[in-house]
Design a protein around this motif. Structure first.
Motif, short mmCIF file in Angstrom:
data_model
loop_
_atom_site.label_atom_id
_atom_site.label_comp_id
_atom_site.label_asym_id
_atom_site.label_seq_id
_atom_site.Cartn_x
_atom_site.Cartn_y
_atom_site.Cartn_z
N ILE A 129 55.76 39.30 55.00
CA ILE A 129 55.70 38.59 53.73
C ILE A 129 56.59 39.28 52.68
O ILE A 129 56.68 40.51 52.65
N ILE A 130 57.26 38.46 51.88
CA ILE A 130 58.03 38.95 50.73
C ILE A 130 57.58 38.16 49.52
O ILE A 130 57.56 36.92 49.55
N THR A 131 57.20 38.85 48.45
CA THR A 131 56.88 38.18 47.19
C THR A 131 57.81 38.72 46.11
O THR A 131 58.19 39.90 46.12
N ALA A 132 58.18 37.83 45.18
CA ALA A 132 59.16 38.21 44.16
C ALA A 132 58.95 37.35 42.92
O ALA A 132 58.12 36.43 42.91
N THR A 133 59.72 37.65 41.87
CA THR A 133 59.63 36.89 40.63
C THR A 133 59.93 35.42 40.87
O THR A 133 59.26 34.54 40.34
N CYS A 134 60.94 35.12 41.63
CA CYS A 134 61.15 33.77 42.16
C CYS A 134 61.58 33.94 43.62
O CYS A 134 62.11 34.99 44.00
N SER A 135 61.32 32.94 44.41
CA SER A 135 61.52 33.10 45.85
C SER A 135 62.97 33.39 46.21
O SER A 135 63.25 34.15 47.13
N ASP A 136 63.91 32.79 45.46
CA ASP A 136 65.32 33.07 45.74
C ASP A 136 65.62 34.56 45.62
O ASP A 136 66.36 35.12 46.43
N TRP A 137 65.05 35.21 44.61
CA TRP A 137 65.31 36.64 44.46
C TRP A 137 64.77 37.42 45.66
O TRP A 137 65.39 38.39 46.10
N LEU A 147 62.65 27.29 56.75
CA LEU A 147 61.84 26.23 56.16
C LEU A 147 61.91 26.32 54.64
O LEU A 147 61.71 27.41 54.07
N VAL A 148 62.20 25.20 53.99
CA VAL A 148 62.41 25.24 52.55
C VAL A 148 62.13 23.86 51.97
O VAL A 148 62.16 22.85 52.68
N GLY A 149 61.87 23.82 50.67
CA GLY A 149 61.78 22.54 50.00
C GLY A 149 60.47 22.30 49.30
O GLY A 149 59.44 22.14 49.94
N GLY A 188 64.51 28.45 46.29
CA GLY A 188 64.31 28.36 47.73
C GLY A 188 65.53 27.82 48.43
O GLY A 188 66.07 28.44 49.35
N THR A 189 66.01 26.67 47.97
CA THR A 189 67.13 26.03 48.66
C THR A 189 68.43 26.78 48.45
O THR A 189 69.23 26.93 49.38
N VAL A 190 68.67 27.27 47.25
CA VAL A 190 69.91 28.02 46.98
C VAL A 190 69.98 29.23 47.90
O VAL A 190 70.99 29.46 48.59
N SER A 191 68.92 30.00 47.95
CA SER A 191 68.95 31.21 48.79
C SER A 191 68.90 30.87 50.28
O SER A 191 69.42 31.63 51.11
#
Length: 353
Positions: free
Chosen positions: A254-262, A65-67, A80-83
């Motif tokens: 759950i995973i949290t990061a500097t940006c979601s792609d990372w 799920l993304v977007g 989100g979409t790139v990763s």
């Protein structure tokens, strides 16, 4: 703790640290990580990757799920979409699974363009996806809240083995979707939470990836986020609803990061380690190419720019993160036993007990 458990733990610590580097310096990623790490009790990426290894098999469907559609241009962002595209590839490489991107209709055309970059055929018909090799699917999820339960039930009936959310917008407890600074963006977002909540209620393994609090799954650490992250608590949003931007949706992992792609790259790096196959984590060249193709097909950076960027971070920065994750993980995979003579003495000192 055994020798292999120590190595797994420390590789996970490396990946988690890389995905939470804080070039901006305002510390939100570290606030989030403190909460998500306390919830998980071990490195987030390795924990989530193990969930996939435990549940996903050949030909299994995995929903991604993304977007997040952004103001003022009302087009989807790249984060989100790139990763998600690269995760689709990783799931094929790791399990020969059948990944399906679930996204707003705004994203479908660009996602179909990006599929060729990651080497996958892409179909909107999921029966075709399940029949053909090296294939992924894309589904445009409705923005109509009333129609969402019906579409969710149709997708859930296909019995996916797992569901991953990457930077997918999540509504607060009042049902309002917000951008990062608290403006109402409800009408612009896919209501894919209906699918997430149904699958979770059915016991489907789930992993939520976010970087602020307004994404699906971030309600898992609600008290921590509301206490420390701006705009998330009651009365702190700017739209007048009074509910804050925090997503009410919860997750089991759950995973949290500097940006979601990372965070998603970290998940793939951990998966590469567990499967002992570094081809699961994409190479630097593929990272930059997916970003460029996404930008050329209308995805925007958080800043509004149509130049390739993820949450204000350039192609060079994102390639650097992927490169570091590859190098740190590959060392452990390729040279795992070169330092065997150290593991026993380290364990004997009981620091990691």
């Amino acid at each position: 703790m055994t020798r292999d458990e120590l190595e797994k733990h420390n590789v996970g610590e490396n990946i988690d640290a890389l995905m939470n580097l804080d070039p901006r310096g305002y510390g939100v990623c570290r606030i989030l990580y403190a909460g998500s790490r306390a919830f998980t009790g071990e490195p987030l990426t390795m924990h989530a990757a193990q969930v996939l290894c435990d549940h996903v098999k050949e030909n299994d469907l995995v929903y991604i799920l993304v977007g997040f559609v952004l103001l003022p241009h009302k087009v989807p962002e790249m984060d989100g979409t790139v990763s998600a595209m690269l995760l689709a590839r990783a799931l094929v490489m790791a399990f020969n699974a059948k990944p399906v991107i679930v996204c707003p209709n705004d994203s479908v055309q660009a996602i179909e363009k990006c599929a060729a970059v990651v080497g996958l055929h892409i179909y909107e018909d999921l029966d075709t996806v399940q029949e053909l090799p090296l294939s992924m699917g894309v589904v445009a999820f409705t923005k109509d809240k009333a129609a969402a339960p019906v579409q969710a039930a149709e997708l859930a009936a296909r019995r996916p083995a797992a569901v991953v959310s990457v930077e997918a917008s999540g509504a607060n407890a009042l049902g309002v979707y917000h951008n990062a600074v608290g403006k109402d963006v409800t009408e612009m977002q896919a209501k894919s939470e209906a699918l997430w909540n149904l699958l979770r209620a059915q016991g489907v393994p789930n992993i939520a990836i976010g970087d602020l609090g307004n994404e699906i799954g971030m309600g898992t650490i609600a008290d921590h986020i509301k206490k420390y992250v701006p705009f998330t608590d009651k009365g702190e949003c700017q739209c007048g609803c009074g509910g804050g931007i925090l997503s009410a949706t919860e997750a089991d992992n759950i995973i949290t990061a500097t940006c979601s792609d990372w965070g998603c790259y970290g998940l793939m790096a951990a998966l590469a380690y567990l499967k002992k196959n570094m081809e699961i984590l994409h190479h630097e060249e593929m990272e930059s190419e997916v970003m460029r193709v996404a930008a050329r097909n209308g995805f925007i950076d958080m800043t509004g720019s149509l130049l390739p960027g993820i949450d204000g971070f350039s192609t060079r920065m994102n390639v650097g993160i992927v490169s570091l994750m590859r190098q740190c993980t590959a060392y452990a995979v390729r040279f795992s036993h070169n330092s065997d003579h150290w593991f026993g003495p380290v364990l004997a000192k009981h620091f990691f007990d």
